[in-house]
Write a protein that holds these residues in place. Structure first.
Motif, PDB file in Angstrom:
ATOM      1  N   PHE A   1       0.577  -1.036   0.026  1.00  0.00           N
ATOM      2  CA  PHE A   1      -0.183  -0.058   0.007  1.00  0.00           C
ATOM      3  C   PHE A   1       0.845   1.302   0.175  1.00  0.00           C
ATOM      4  O   PHE A   1       0.661   2.071  -0.686  1.00  0.00           O
ATOM      5  N   ILE A   2       2.052   1.288   0.658  1.00  0.00           N
ATOM      6  CA  ILE A   2       2.722   2.448   0.934  1.00  0.00           C
ATOM      7  C   ILE A   2       3.517   2.785  -0.453  1.00  0.00           C
ATOM      8  O   ILE A   2       3.597   3.783  -0.979  1.00  0.00           O
TER       9      ILE A   2
ATOM     10  N   SER B   1      -7.771   8.176  -5.505  1.00  0.00           N
ATOM     11  CA  SER B   1      -7.961   7.914  -4.275  1.00  0.00           C
ATOM     12  C   SER B   1      -9.109   7.373  -3.713  1.00  0.00           C
ATOM     13  O   SER B   1      -9.090   6.500  -2.571  1.00  0.00           O
ATOM     14  N   PHE B   2     -10.181   7.440  -4.551  1.00  0.00           N
ATOM     15  CA  PHE B   2     -11.486   6.698  -4.352  1.00  0.00           C
ATOM     16  C   PHE B   2     -10.932   5.218  -4.400  1.00  0.00           C
ATOM     17  O   PHE B   2     -11.504   4.136  -3.321  1.00  0.00           O
TER      18      PHE B   2
ATOM     19  N   ALA C   1      -8.957   3.916  -1.487  1.00  0.00           N
ATOM     20  CA  ALA C   1      -9.792   3.703  -0.216  1.00  0.00           C
ATOM     21  C   ALA C   1     -10.252   2.496  -0.304  1.00  0.00           C
ATOM     22  O   ALA C   1     -10.397   1.554   0.648  1.00  0.00           O
TER      23      ALA C   1
ATOM     24  N   LEU D   1      -7.754  -0.393   0.089  1.00  0.00           N
ATOM     25  CA  LEU D   1      -7.516  -0.292   1.566  1.00  0.00           C
ATOM     26  C   LEU D   1      -8.442  -1.363   2.320  1.00  0.00           C
ATOM     27  O   LEU D   1      -8.200  -1.961   3.373  1.00  0.00           O
ATOM     28  N   PHE D   2      -9.801  -0.709   2.055  1.00  0.00           N
ATOM     29  CA  PHE D   2     -10.941  -1.622   2.758  1.00  0.00           C
ATOM     30  C   PHE D   2     -10.626  -3.234   2.479  1.00  0.00           C
ATOM     31  O   PHE D   2     -10.556  -3.877   3.635  1.00  0.00           O
TER      32      PHE D   2
ATOM     33  N   SER E   1      -7.809  -4.360   4.453  1.00  0.00           N
ATOM     34  CA  SER E   1      -7.929  -4.456   6.216  1.00  0.00           C
ATOM     35  C   SER E   1      -8.820  -5.502   6.268  1.00  0.00           C
ATOM     36  O   SER E   1      -8.541  -6.378   7.384  1.00  0.00           O
TER      37      SER E   1
ATOM     38  N   PHE F   1     -17.922   3.880   6.021  1.00  0.00           N
ATOM     39  CA  PHE F   1     -17.275   3.542   4.615  1.00  0.00           C
ATOM     40  C   PHE F   1     -18.265   4.005   3.692  1.00  0.00           C
ATOM     41  O   PHE F   1     -18.220   4.505   2.452  1.00  0.00           O
TER      42      PHE F   1
ATOM     43  N   ILE G   1     -13.383  10.893   0.771  1.00  0.00           N
ATOM     44  CA  ILE G   1     -12.476  10.050   0.812  1.00  0.00           C
ATOM     45  C   ILE G   1     -11.698   9.864   2.107  1.00  0.00           C
ATOM     46  O   ILE G   1     -11.408   8.603   2.522  1.00  0.00           O
TER      47      ILE G   1
ATOM     48  N   MET H   1     -13.943   7.700   4.151  1.00  0.00           N
ATOM     49  CA  MET H   1     -13.652   6.453   3.604  1.00  0.00           C
ATOM     50  C   MET H   1     -12.162   5.865   4.419  1.00  0.00           C
ATOM     51  O   MET H   1     -12.405   4.514   5.245  1.00  0.00           O
ATOM     52  N   LEU H   2     -11.263   6.526   4.414  1.00  0.00           N
ATOM     53  CA  LEU H   2     -10.008   5.931   4.872  1.00  0.00           C
ATOM     54  C   LEU H   2     -10.042   5.938   6.558  1.00  0.00           C
ATOM     55  O   LEU H   2      -9.463   5.074   7.210  1.00  0.00           O
TER      56      LEU H   2
ATOM     57  N   VAL I   1     -11.641   2.862   7.445  1.00  0.00           N
ATOM     58  CA  VAL I   1     -10.639   1.725   7.282  1.00  0.00           C
ATOM     59  C   VAL I   1      -9.888   1.464   8.480  1.00  0.00           C
ATOM     60  O   VAL I   1      -9.547   0.500   8.829  1.00  0.00           O
TER      61      VAL I   1
ATOM     62  N   VAL J   1      -1.778   4.424   7.560  1.00  0.00           N
ATOM     63  CA  VAL J   1      -2.824   4.911   6.898  1.00  0.00           C
ATOM     64  C   VAL J   1      -2.940   6.497   6.927  1.00  0.00           C
ATOM     65  O   VAL J   1      -3.139   7.334   6.013  1.00  0.00           O
TER      66      VAL J   1
END
Lengths: 483, 102
Positions: A128-129, A163-164, A167, A170-171, A174, B14, B34, B37-38, B41, B67
């Motif tokens: 991710f980074i 970015s959407f 996210a 990222l979800f 997670s 989210f 956004i 959303m983060l 997470v 994050v």
């Protein structure tokens, strides 16, 4: 065994180069700024050399967060090649628009360092980074011409949708962590088999997030706008650099992480591949702006590369499985060189900043600039996939991989799409050789640096098309690092 | 009450962020969506970490910190792009940004 720091020598060298360019930029007078290009290019050459020091290391470092294997070395070498071409193609275009060269080089190098991290990640956190380090500079490159309304629009759209997607990815990451109790790519393999419905949702989010970055249909809406808005040579980089990174991500997550349950996600990848190549090609047919046409065609190329991933997932024999990955690697490198060069030819026809690179700008180019027209013709033939160019072998590799993996219908879809794509690529060639130039033709950029980079790319495309063996053996050795 | 409660809140956050991104037409509000959303997470990461009895390390909590750093960088890049476009267009409404068409 090598220690942790020797294993990341290429990353260290690249980071040092970024800082050096950033600092040197401060001390150069305006008329000496051109020095930054040779510094960047030679520095990248050195970074490419350091990649060979970790060839064959094949070990996991930093307590399992980072993996230096031959596959990552391939991605890093390809990154360096694309970076050098981007650094050579951009300066004259930027100078005509009075855009800062130093900042461009720094942002470009930051993006390359993200691709390095992405290629070597063996953990979802590192992944991710690396991804964010790669795409955030890319948003800035798309909006690099900050007083130009098109560039602003392209950059902002790229940023918002990118970015959407991050996210969503990222979800998914997670939930993968929650379900498998680990962020290691080597330990998330049970996600599909043991995760139940939640595992399916997590994997769906991983798929959406990563194919968004690769610009696959139906997650491609940002692509044409971002590519059309960005300064043209930078579009060339955006269409190949982050795409290479996205495929490094896909190979890492789906090859390393979920490779063993390939039969379960093969269908999704195959459908996405067909949708992407067909969707990209059909819309590209209708474009009259060459820059936008190349943007849609880059979507189609994503589809061909995804077919390689589908072949990997469907095959059961280990040799055939690696063939899918080999096809991805070969295609990503070959496509990278030809696409970045094709975009910069469009950029060369935009010496007058008010010209937008429409199809009519190419009319009669063969009479006005025979060498440039010939170079563009080679690039377009390579993008179509006609021998003796590298584009032909790239398509052939994917075709062979899909047929060997037993998904012949995918090979048929690729062949049909290649024929479809030939129509709009060859249309540009027809314009160049068979139409009369406009009454007021667009001035052509004849800077020696751009011409040199173009000659380099065309020579590479032809040489690798005639003698593909060295690259094929490099690709084979790299792909063997995965399984 | 347990892990599930946190996950439901996280999924709701989210969902709200996703809806906001798709429904709002103001660039800055989309950016805020956004961020929401983060944060959803992050909540799920920390919750998974707190209820993870299998492994004793704090991977999830550390990931959440990373994050946050990435989200901050993303907001910086995003706002820079928004400021640049407001200078040339005088509006943050994304529906007005429709110059790029074939």
């Amino acid at each position: 065994m090598v220690d942790d720091l020797s294993a990341i020598l290429p990353e260290l060298a690249l980071t040092a180069l970024v800082l050096a360019v950033l600092t040197i930029d401060l001390f150069l007078r305006r008329e000496d700024k051109w020095l930054l290009t040779p510094i960047t290019v030679i520095g990248l050459g050195f970074v490419g050399y350091t990649c060979w020091t970790v060839w064959g290391v094949n070990q996991t470092v930093f307590a399992g967060f980072y993996r230096v294997d031959d596959l990552s070395v391939f991605f890093k070498v390809a990154t360096v090649v694309i970076g050098i071409l981007a650094a050579l193609f951009a300066p004259s275009y930027l100078a005509q628009r009075k855009l800062p060269l130093g900042e461009f080089n720094v942002i470009l190098l930051f993006s390359l360092s993200g691709m390095f991290v992405l290629a070597s990640s063996s953990d979802l956190i590192t992944l991710f980074i690396g991804l964010e380090l790669m795409v955030m500079p890319a948003y800035l490159l798309a909006g690099f011409h900050k007083t130009d309304r098109y560039s602003n629009e392209g950059g902002l759209k790229y940023f918002l949708l990118g970015s959407f997607a991050s996210a969503i990815l990222l979800f998914g990451i997670s939930w993968t962590y929650g379900l498998t109790h680990s962020t290691r790519l080597s330990e998330i393999g049970g996600l599909l088999t043991d995760g139940g419905a939640a595992g399916l949702i997590a994997i769906a989010m991983l798929t959406v997030g990563s194919t968004f970055k690769a610009a696959a249909v139906p997650f491609h809406y940002w692509t044409p706008d971002a590519y059309q808005g960005a300064p043209t040579p930078l579009t060339g980089f955006l269409s190949v650099g982050p795409k290479l990174g996205a495929f490094a991500l896909l190979v890492r997550v789906f090859g390393d992480g979920l490779g063993l349950s390939g039969a379960d996600w093969y269908g999704v990848m195959a459908v996405l591949a067909v949708l992407t190549m067909t969707g990209g090609n059909i819309v590209a047919l209708a474009q009259t702006n060459v820059k936008r046409m190349l943007a849609y065609s880059s979507i189609a190329h994503t589809g061909y590369i995804l077919a390689g991933l589908a072949a990997f997932a469907h095959a059961t024999d280990p040799g055939v499985r690696t063939q899918g990955i080999e096809a991805i690697l070969f295609y990503v490198l070959g496509y990278g060189v030809m696409n970045i060069a094709a975009f910069s030819v469009v950029g060369m026809l935009q010496r007058d900043p008010r010209r937008f690179g429409g199809l009519s700008a190419f009319a009669g180019l063969a009479g006005r600039a025979p060498v440039l027209a010939a170079a563009m013709a080679v690039l377009l033939l390579s993008l179509t996939g006609i021998p003796p160019t590298v584009g032909f072998f790239a398509k052939l590799y994917v075709l062979v991989a899909t047929v060997d993996a037993g998904v012949a219908w995918l090979a048929v879809a690729i062949a049909l799409n290649a024929a479809l794509a030939a129509f709009y690529y060859l249309r540009v060639i027809v314009y160049m050789y068979m139409r009369e130039p406009e009454a007021d033709p667009a001035p052509i950029d004849r800077s020696p640096l751009t011409a040199f980079a173009l000659a380099l790319s065309v020579a590479g495309i032809l040489l690798l098309g005639l003698f593909p063996d060295p690259i094929i053996s490099f690709v084979r050795a790299s792909a063997a690092g995965l399984l | 009450m347990g892990l599930q409660a946190y996950l439901i809140v996280s999924a709701m956050l989210f969902g709200i962020g996703m809806f906001g991104f798709l429904a709002r037409r103001n660039a800055i509000l989309m950016l805020i969506s956004i961020e929401l959303m983060l944060n959803a997470v992050n909540l799920s990461l920390v919750a998974f970490n707190a209820y993870d009895y299998y492994s004793p390390n704090d991977t999830g909590a550390i990931f959440a910190l990373l994050v946050m750093a990435v989200a901050a960088a993303e907001a910086t890049v995003g706002l820079a792009l928004v400021i640049a476009i407001i200078r040339t267009r005088q509006t943050p409404e994304v529906d007005e940004y429709s110059d790029l068409k074939e």
